[in-house]
Scaffold this motif. Structure first.
Motif, mmCIF file in Angstrom:
data_model
loop_
_atom_site.group_PDB
_atom_site.id
_atom_site.type_symbol
_atom_site.label_atom_id
_atom_site.label_comp_id
_atom_site.label_asym_id
_atom_site.label_seq_id
_atom_site.Cartn_x
_atom_site.Cartn_y
_atom_site.Cartn_z
ATOM 1 N N LEU A 46 0.832 -1.204 0.000
ATOM 2 C CA LEU A 46 0.000 0.000 0.000
ATOM 3 C C LEU A 46 0.868 1.256 0.000
ATOM 4 C CD1 LEU A 46 -2.754 -1.116 2.540
ATOM 5 C CD2 LEU A 46 -2.985 -0.916 0.054
ATOM 6 N N GLU A 47 1.973 1.243 0.761
ATOM 7 C CA GLU A 47 2.874 2.398 0.787
ATOM 8 C C GLU A 47 3.442 2.683 -0.601
ATOM 9 O OE1 GLU A 47 5.682 1.234 3.723
ATOM 10 O OE2 GLU A 47 4.332 1.649 5.418
ATOM 11 N N GLU A 48 3.808 1.628 -1.319
ATOM 12 C CA GLU A 48 4.345 1.803 -2.667
ATOM 13 C C GLU A 48 3.312 2.414 -3.598
ATOM 14 O OE1 GLU A 48 7.491 1.374 -3.848
ATOM 15 O OE2 GLU A 48 7.967 1.121 -1.720
ATOM 16 N N ARG A 49 2.068 1.977 -3.423
ATOM 17 C CA ARG A 49 1.006 2.544 -4.279
ATOM 18 C C ARG A 49 0.745 4.010 -3.934
ATOM 19 N NH1 ARG A 49 -1.515 4.753 -7.195
ATOM 20 N NH2 ARG A 49 -3.404 4.229 -8.370
ATOM 21 N N VAL A 50 0.770 4.337 -2.648
ATOM 22 C CA VAL A 50 0.532 5.719 -2.215
ATOM 23 C C VAL A 50 1.624 6.656 -2.756
ATOM 24 C CG1 VAL A 50 0.522 7.250 -0.198
ATOM 25 C CG2 VAL A 50 -0.817 5.158 -0.166
ATOM 26 N N LYS A 51 2.847 6.175 -2.834
ATOM 27 C CA LYS A 51 3.948 6.999 -3.328
ATOM 28 C C LYS A 51 3.699 7.512 -4.749
ATOM 29 C CE LYS A 51 7.692 4.935 -0.592
ATOM 30 N NZ LYS A 51 8.898 4.060 -0.647
ATOM 31 N N HIS A 52 2.925 6.765 -5.513
ATOM 32 C CA HIS A 52 2.651 7.208 -6.875
ATOM 33 C C HIS A 52 1.892 8.518 -6.881
ATOM 34 C CE1 HIS A 52 0.418 7.218 -10.767
ATOM 35 N NE2 HIS A 52 1.606 6.829 -11.210
ATOM 36 N N GLY A 53 0.972 8.676 -5.917
ATOM 37 C CA GLY A 53 0.308 9.956 -5.729
ATOM 38 C C GLY A 53 -0.928 10.223 -6.549
ATOM 39 N N VAL A 54 -1.267 9.336 -7.479
ATOM 40 C CA VAL A 54 -2.484 9.496 -8.287
ATOM 41 C C VAL A 54 -3.376 8.296 -8.031
ATOM 42 C CG1 VAL A 54 -3.438 9.764 -10.606
ATOM 43 C CG2 VAL A 54 -1.198 10.759 -10.056
ATOM 44 N N PHE A 55 -4.630 8.560 -7.699
ATOM 45 C CA PHE A 55 -5.523 7.488 -7.252
ATOM 46 C C PHE A 55 -6.812 7.471 -8.070
ATOM 47 C CE2 PHE A 55 -3.194 9.309 -3.557
ATOM 48 C CZ PHE A 55 -2.224 8.325 -3.485
ATOM 49 N N GLY A 56 -6.671 7.256 -9.354
ATOM 50 C CA GLY A 56 -7.830 7.225 -10.240
ATOM 51 C C GLY A 56 -8.511 5.869 -10.257
ATOM 52 N N TYR A 57 -9.431 5.710 -11.191
ATOM 53 C CA TYR A 57 -10.131 4.432 -11.341
ATOM 54 C C TYR A 57 -9.125 3.330 -11.628
ATOM 55 C CZ TYR A 57 -14.146 7.541 -11.834
ATOM 56 O OH TYR A 57 -15.094 8.501 -11.626
ATOM 57 N N THR A 58 -9.426 2.135 -11.106
ATOM 58 C CA THR A 58 -8.432 1.058 -11.183
ATOM 59 C C THR A 58 -8.934 -0.131 -12.001
ATOM 60 O OG1 THR A 58 -6.860 -0.175 -9.819
ATOM 61 C CG2 THR A 58 -9.153 -0.217 -9.109
ATOM 62 N N ILE A 59 -8.010 -0.819 -12.627
ATOM 63 C CA ILE A 59 -8.289 -2.059 -13.340
ATOM 64 C C ILE A 59 -7.856 -3.220 -12.449
ATOM 65 C CG2 ILE A 59 -7.593 -3.516 -15.292
ATOM 66 C CD1 ILE A 59 -7.193 -0.940 -16.911
ATOM 67 N N VAL A 60 -8.673 -4.247 -12.365
ATOM 68 C CA VAL A 60 -8.312 -5.461 -11.636
ATOM 69 C C VAL A 60 -7.626 -6.399 -12.630
ATOM 70 C CG1 VAL A 60 -9.184 -7.448 -10.355
ATOM 71 C CG2 VAL A 60 -10.180 -5.174 -9.970
ATOM 72 N N THR A 61 -6.362 -6.664 -12.407
ATOM 73 C CA THR A 61 -5.556 -7.412 -13.377
ATOM 74 C C THR A 61 -5.597 -8.917 -13.103
ATOM 75 O OG1 THR A 61 -3.550 -7.235 -12.049
ATOM 76 C CG2 THR A 61 -4.018 -5.425 -13.580
ATOM 77 N N ASN A 62 -4.994 -9.666 -13.993
ATOM 78 C CA ASN A 62 -5.000 -11.117 -13.872
ATOM 79 C C ASN A 62 -4.284 -11.598 -12.618
ATOM 80 O OD1 ASN A 62 -5.822 -13.634 -15.203
ATOM 81 N ND2 ASN A 62 -3.633 -14.059 -15.273
ATOM 82 N N SER A 63 -3.300 -10.826 -12.135
ATOM 83 C CA SER A 63 -2.579 -11.231 -10.931
ATOM 84 C C SER A 63 -3.506 -11.305 -9.717
ATOM 85 C CB SER A 63 -1.426 -10.274 -10.653
ATOM 86 O OG SER A 63 -1.906 -8.954 -10.434
ATOM 87 N N TYR A 64 -4.559 -10.527 -9.732
ATOM 88 C CA TYR A 64 -5.561 -10.562 -8.663
ATOM 89 C C TYR A 64 -6.247 -11.930 -8.630
ATOM 90 C CZ TYR A 64 -9.970 -9.302 -6.242
ATOM 91 O OH TYR A 64 -11.049 -9.249 -5.392
ATOM 92 N N TYR A 65 -6.699 -12.384 -9.779
ATOM 93 C CA TYR A 65 -7.361 -13.690 -9.865
ATOM 94 C C TYR A 65 -6.392 -14.820 -9.531
ATOM 95 C CZ TYR A 65 -10.929 -10.949 -12.279
ATOM 96 O OH TYR A 65 -11.879 -10.007 -12.596
ATOM 97 N N GLU A 66 -5.169 -14.688 -10.002
ATOM 98 C CA GLU A 66 -4.158 -15.716 -9.727
ATOM 99 C C GLU A 66 -3.902 -15.851 -8.227
ATOM 100 O OE1 GLU A 66 -0.869 -14.408 -12.020
ATOM 101 O OE2 GLU A 66 -1.584 -15.316 -13.902
ATOM 102 N N ALA A 67 -3.899 -14.731 -7.511
ATOM 103 C CA ALA A 67 -3.666 -14.761 -6.065
ATOM 104 C C ALA A 67 -4.788 -15.512 -5.352
ATOM 105 C CB ALA A 67 -3.552 -13.338 -5.520
ATOM 106 N N ILE A 68 -6.017 -15.255 -5.747
ATOM 107 C CA ILE A 68 -7.181 -15.942 -5.147
ATOM 108 C C ILE A 68 -7.123 -17.437 -5.439
ATOM 109 C CG2 ILE A 68 -9.700 -16.156 -5.187
ATOM 110 C CD1 ILE A 68 -9.722 -13.127 -6.007
ATOM 111 N N ILE A 69 -6.902 -17.775 -6.697
ATOM 112 C CA ILE A 69 -6.890 -19.176 -7.106
ATOM 113 C C ILE A 69 -5.772 -19.936 -6.400
ATOM 114 C CG2 ILE A 69 -6.432 -20.693 -9.077
ATOM 115 C CD1 ILE A 69 -7.908 -18.543 -10.799
ATOM 116 N N SER A 70 -4.589 -19.343 -6.320
ATOM 117 C CA SER A 70 -3.455 -19.997 -5.658
ATOM 118 C C SER A 70 -3.726 -20.179 -4.169
ATOM 119 C CB SER A 70 -2.194 -19.156 -5.864
ATOM 120 O OG SER A 70 -1.117 -19.687 -5.118
#
Length: 387
Positions: A46-70
């Motif tokens: 979360l800290e790494e994401r906050v450092k970017h400083g822009v918090f627009g609409y987000t896309i849920v990528t394939n890595s999200y599904y892979e994490a759940i499935i694994s």
């Protein structure tokens, strides 16, 4: 390795748990929210994401599904496919969406009482009728009343069964055999199972959680599962959850409602936290469960010494302890109010989880540093001894 005894000041942070009531000396042991720091991997992501400083609409990528499935494959031997997963903002909105998608107004939705209070409102808000199949008290735990459960399922207006696994507030972790029997009864009467599994990783030693859909193929084909890392990893405010459904017809209907309800978009932080939880925080979770179990054992010892007239029920899962207060001869709501007013400890009345089947009980949240829990219990004991 992780310091769950660390005291974190949460009052003054707009915390529902800590800032809901007036007064700076209230110890909150009510809402299902933990007082522990999130796992380091989650904080770092979360800290790494906050450092970017822009918090627009987000896309849920394939890595999200892979994490759940694994996660569910290695942790619970449940094989999920990408297409079965619908992400959303929370399990409670998901419950409402699934009921809306699969039940007509006026139909009945069955629950096991005492039951999580939002079950009642989610069902009623969709124009459906709540039917309670009360659990049967046996010793220091609960079991299914199979005859009553089947009788309620046999009503032609009963179309859905809303299962809580692990069960809140009783603390039961349903066995594989119990889950299979539930499904056999539901199949006989054309009842679809919605399984709320939000507490699925909070399991005490000697107990095993089985996802309803992982019991057998019949269970998977007759169910929709709702889960989330939020309770288990203390990230509820990030609002991320999943609806998992193999049946393509049901999934299409549920997905349509998720979009109609406008709960189809998530914030930029939820998916990142989920991936860090499932991919990098398993050791944190295992240590958490040991700590919670030790809190439970400390609570039992305290009650045995200081409040022996109250009965602590067995905790198999969750961090929510169900306590029988009937020997005091006082109503649950009255005692909860006195505990808050006189003891400055906030504990939920059992009637929140069923007016008929929660009377005579309290629900205590023990997901807090042990010193805080014991101070809350000392305050409780002082009030109880003065009755």
């Amino acid at each position: 390795m992780y310091n769950f005894d660390q005291q974190i000041t949460r009052r003054g942070t707009n915390s529902v748990k800590w800032d809901e009531t007036d007064g700076n000396d209230i110890i909150p042991m009510w809402v299902a929210d933990m007082d522990f720091l999130a796992a380091p991997a989650i904080q770092k992501a979360l800290e790494e994401r906050v450092k970017h400083g822009v918090f627009g609409y987000t896309i849920v990528t394939n890595s999200y599904y892979e994490a759940i499935i694994s996660w569910f494959s290695r942790r619970h031997q449940w094989q999920i496919e990408n297409d079965w997963i619908i992400y959303t903002t929370g399990v409670v909105p998901a419950i409402s969406a699934v009921i809306h998608a699969l039940a007509m107004p006026g139909e009945k939705v069955l629950i096991q009482s005492p039951a999580y209070n939002c079950f009642f409102s989610s069902i009623k808000n969709q124009g459906c009728e709540v039917v309670e199949a009360p659990l049967k008290r046996e010793g220091d735990s609960y079991v299914m009343d199979w005859g009553d459960f089947e009788a309620k399922c046999s009503d032609e207006k009963t179309t859905l069964f809303l299962l809580c696994n692990p069960h809140n507030p009783s603390g039961r972790v349903w066995t594989k055999d119990e889950l299979a029997k539930i499904n056999d009864i539901c199949l006989r009467h054309n009842v679809i199972v919605i399984s709320d599994e939000i507490h699925c990783e909070l399991i005490m030693p000697d107990y095993t959680f089985t996802p309803f859909a992982a019991v057998n193929e019949a269970c998977q084909n007759n169910s929709i599962t709702l889960n989330s890392p939020t309770k288990n990893f203390n990230i509820a405010g990030l609002q991320i959850a999943n609806i998992i459904c193999k049946n393509p017809t049901w999934r299409r209907r549920v997905n349509r409602v998720v979009n109609i309800f406008e709960i189809c978009d998530v914030n930029p932080f939820g998916p990142i936290a989920l991936e860090a939880a499932y991919n990098e925080s398993e050791d944190w979770l295992d240590e958490l469960n040991i700590y919670l179990n030790n809190n439970y054992l400390a609570l039992k010892d305290f009650f045995k010494t200081e409040m022996p007239q109250l009965e602590v029920l067995k905790l198999e899962g969750t961090y929510l302890v169900w306590v029988d207060i009937k020997r005091l001869g006082i109503k649950s709501k009255i005692l909860a109010k006195r505990l808050l007013a006189e003891g400055h400890v906030f504990i939920n009345s059992g009637t929140l989880y069923s007016k008929d089947f929660g009377e005579g009980y309290l629900r205590i949240n023990i997901a807090t540093p042990r010193a805080t829990m014991l101070e809350g219990l000392r305050r409780m004991a002082k009030v109880v001894k003065a009755l």
